[in-house]
Design an enzyme around this catalytic site. Structure first.
Site, PDB file in Angstrom:
ATOM      1  N   TYR A  75      57.736  38.737  99.379  1.00  0.00           N
ATOM      2  CA  TYR A  75      57.815  39.849 101.025  1.00  0.00           C
ATOM      3  C   TYR A  75      58.793  38.544 101.469  1.00  0.00           C
ATOM      4  CZ  TYR A  75      59.042  44.068 103.459  1.00  0.00           C
ATOM      5  OH  TYR A  75      60.817  44.094 104.091  1.00  0.00           O
TER       6      TYR A  75
ATOM      7  N   ASP B 205      60.437  30.674 104.115  1.00  0.00           N
ATOM      8  CA  ASP B 205      60.774  32.032 104.930  1.00  0.00           C
ATOM      9  C   ASP B 205      59.285  31.840 106.183  1.00  0.00           C
ATOM     10  OD1 ASP B 205      60.077  34.371 106.088  1.00  0.00           O
ATOM     11  OD2 ASP B 205      60.550  35.554 103.512  1.00  0.00           O
TER      12      ASP B 205
ATOM     13  N   LYS C 269      61.947  38.303 113.416  1.00  0.00           N
ATOM     14  CA  LYS C 269      60.796  38.402 114.393  1.00  0.00           C
ATOM     15  C   LYS C 269      60.258  38.601 115.624  1.00  0.00           C
ATOM     16  CE  LYS C 269      58.358  40.415 110.433  1.00  0.00           C
ATOM     17  NZ  LYS C 269      58.058  41.946 110.345  1.00  0.00           N
TER      18      LYS C 269
HETATM   19  N1  PLP Z   1      60.361  37.870 105.646  1.00  0.00           N
HETATM   20  C1  PLP Z   1      59.165  38.317 106.338  1.00  0.00           C
HETATM   21  C2  PLP Z   1      58.168  37.084 105.248  1.00  0.00           C
HETATM   22  C3  PLP Z   1      58.925  39.135 106.303  1.00  0.00           C
HETATM   23  O1  PLP Z   1      57.618  39.298 106.923  1.00  0.00           O
HETATM   24  C4  PLP Z   1      59.684  39.807 107.106  1.00  0.00           C
HETATM   25  C5  PLP Z   1      59.096  40.996 107.714  1.00  0.00           C
HETATM   26  O2  PLP Z   1      58.489  41.544 107.665  1.00  0.00           O
HETATM   27  C6  PLP Z   1      60.973  39.824 106.335  1.00  0.00           C
HETATM   28  C7  PLP Z   1      61.585  38.361 105.932  1.00  0.00           C
HETATM   29  C8  PLP Z   1      62.013  40.539 106.556  1.00  0.00           C
HETATM   30  O3  PLP Z   1      62.612  40.786 108.307  1.00  0.00           O
HETATM   31  P1  PLP Z   1      63.004  42.185 108.500  1.00  0.00           P
HETATM   32  O4  PLP Z   1      62.464  42.714 108.465  1.00  0.00           O
HETATM   33  O5  PLP Z   1      63.603  41.554 110.205  1.00  0.00           O
HETATM   34  O6  PLP Z   1      63.943  42.310 107.767  1.00  0.00           O
END
Ligand code: PLP
Length: 440
Positions: A166, A247, A274
């Site tokens: 994700y 990520d 976050k």
């Molecule tokens: N990458 C990871 C690993 C995440 O857990 C999340 C959100 O939960 C995101 C990207 C996306 O972040 P945002 O919700 O700030 O767009």
């Protein structure tokens, strides 16, 4: 244990879930009313899919420290902390002062401000592979920009991602690729399976721009990457001329310098989000100076990267205050040790009561997973366990502990021993009441 041996006494679990949902509906009339109102103006009363659960979600009205109050006046210990963005707790006075200070100096200053370089310096000093950084408004955007940067840097077009990964609202691979995703040329490999990545490189010679990976898959249930798998990705990407993108939107909290520091693996690009924005909208991508220099606007033909709110003063001020004054290296070590100890305690309770359950994850992030077999990828997550997670969720809510329906549990800085003991007591009650329905 062979996962196929995991048995759930389906009917009693389904009955228990239905009864718990009924009690929930009865106790939460004001939340239901709010949901009905919201549903007139928003599809399903919702503007953020992850927050919905049947029969209707709780409407929260107030937060303080690690406590939340709902529309019906119930108080909860908050064990989801805004899906990791709320690490500082609700209304942390340090964050509050920083935001007030930024407000006093005027929001949106129509130019470079003095706060953005401060937050950038804190991030670069903290995360070993981040030489330089740029800000976005969300983790999703950070990943979109990192992918574009990798394509432009390498002159290649294909991106390897992982099943269950994700990376944002338009970069979601929970069940393969989906029409909601941006239309990059994604190739999906299996998590923790280096051979699947080798095969994709072999089939697409000199075409792969980047491998994008979460060092622990958060949204899919806190599935930890094997160190050898990540080291193998590092090596493969280097050999093949592709970039390795970590990520760390969720995992950056797991050690003072992110999970990459703990693992000793240097990604070429890292994405963040976050809590690093202090609880305001935030994202960032950064890494090797030679890759990031494509964005230097002094260069002829520089890659553009726009965003009205990229350097908004509220995020910059809150983020800098949080990293420098609250989530220091020591605080990161303390919070993750607290999480490790909690996970151990919970798993001992499962074992002592012969319940086929356990919490997986790292440090301050964990997820309940039915079964006791090894979970290396989403393919190992048992569909029959979803009803168990539902039951767990309703039980914890009824006992004053707020968490995510999928069994995701997140610690925040204000959580102390009292809250941990409260969680453990509620979980012990759950195992005593229902554990016989899913025996080990
Ligand atoms: N990458 C990871 C690993 C995440 O857990 C999340 C959100 O939960 C995101 C990207 C996306 O972040 P945002 O919700 O700030 O767009």
């Amino acid at each position: 244990m062979d996962p196929h041996l995991f048995t759930v006494d389906t009917d009693p679990v389904a009955t228990a879930v239905a009864q718990a949902a009924d009690r929930y509906a009865t106790r939460n009339a004001a939340s239901q009313k709010q949901f009905d109102l919201a549903s007139r103006y928003m599809p399903g009363g919702n503007t953020r899919s992850v927050l919905f659960y049947a029969p209707f979600p709780l409407a929260m009205t107030r937060g303080e420290g690690c406590r939340l109050w709902d529309a019906d006046g119930h108080v909860y210990v908050d064990f989801i902390a805004e899906f990791t963005a709320g690490i500082y707790g609700h209304s942390n006075p340090v964050i509050r002062r920083a935001i007030d200070g930024a407000l006093d100096a005027g929001i949106n200053l129509s130019g470079h401000n003095v706060l953005e370089a401060r937050l950038a310096s804190l991030i670069c000093e903290r995360f070993p592979s981040v030489d330089v950084v740029r800000f976005t408004n969300s983790g999703t955007e950070a990943n979109l920009m990192a992918i574009s940067a990798a394509k432009i840097h390498t002159g290649r077009s294909k991106i390897i991602v992982f099943d269950g990964g994700y990376h944002g609202g338009v970069l979601t691979f929970a069940r393969g690729n989906t029409p909601v995703n941006v239309s990059h040329d994604f190739l999906i490999a299996s998590y923790n399976d280096l051979d699947s990545v080798r095969a994709l490189f072999a089939a697409n010679p000199r075409e792969i721009a980047a491998v994008v990976v979460e060092p622990m898959q958060g949204a899919s249930g806190c599935i930890e990457a094997k160190v050898d798998f990540l080291r193998g990705l590092r090596e493969l990407a280097r050999q093949q001329g592709a970039l390795l993108v970590f990520d760390e939107v969720m995992t950056s909290r797991l050690a003072p310098g992110g999970l990459q520091e703990k693992l000793g693996i240097h990604a070429d690009l890292t994405t963040l989000g976050k809590y690093i924005g202090g609880g305001m909208s935030f994202g960032a991508f950064g890494g090797r100076a030679d890759i990031m220099s494509q964005f230097d606007p002094r260069r002829v033909g520089a890659t553009p990267h726009a965003g009205t709110f990229n350097n908004n003063v509220l995020t910059m001020a809150a983020g800098a205050a949080g990293l420098s004054q609250i989530y220091t290296a020591d605080a990161a070590l303390r919070l993750n040790a607290l999480g490790d100890a909690l996970r151990d305690r919970l798993n001992r309770i499962c074992e002592e009561n012969a319940a086929a359950l356990r919490f997986i994850g790292l440090g301050s992030l964990m997820n309940l997973q039915p079964g006791t077999h090894e979970i290396r990828s989403t393919a190992d997550i048992l569909p029959a366990g979803n009803a168990v997670k539902d039951l767990f969720f309703f039980h914890m809510i009824e006992n004053g502990v707020y968490l995510a329906r999928r069994g995701f549990v997140v610690l925040s800085v204000p959580i102390g021993q009292e809250e941990i003991d409260r969680f453990v007591a509620a979980f012990t009650g759950f195992v005593h009441k229902y554990g016989h329905l899913f025996p080990a």
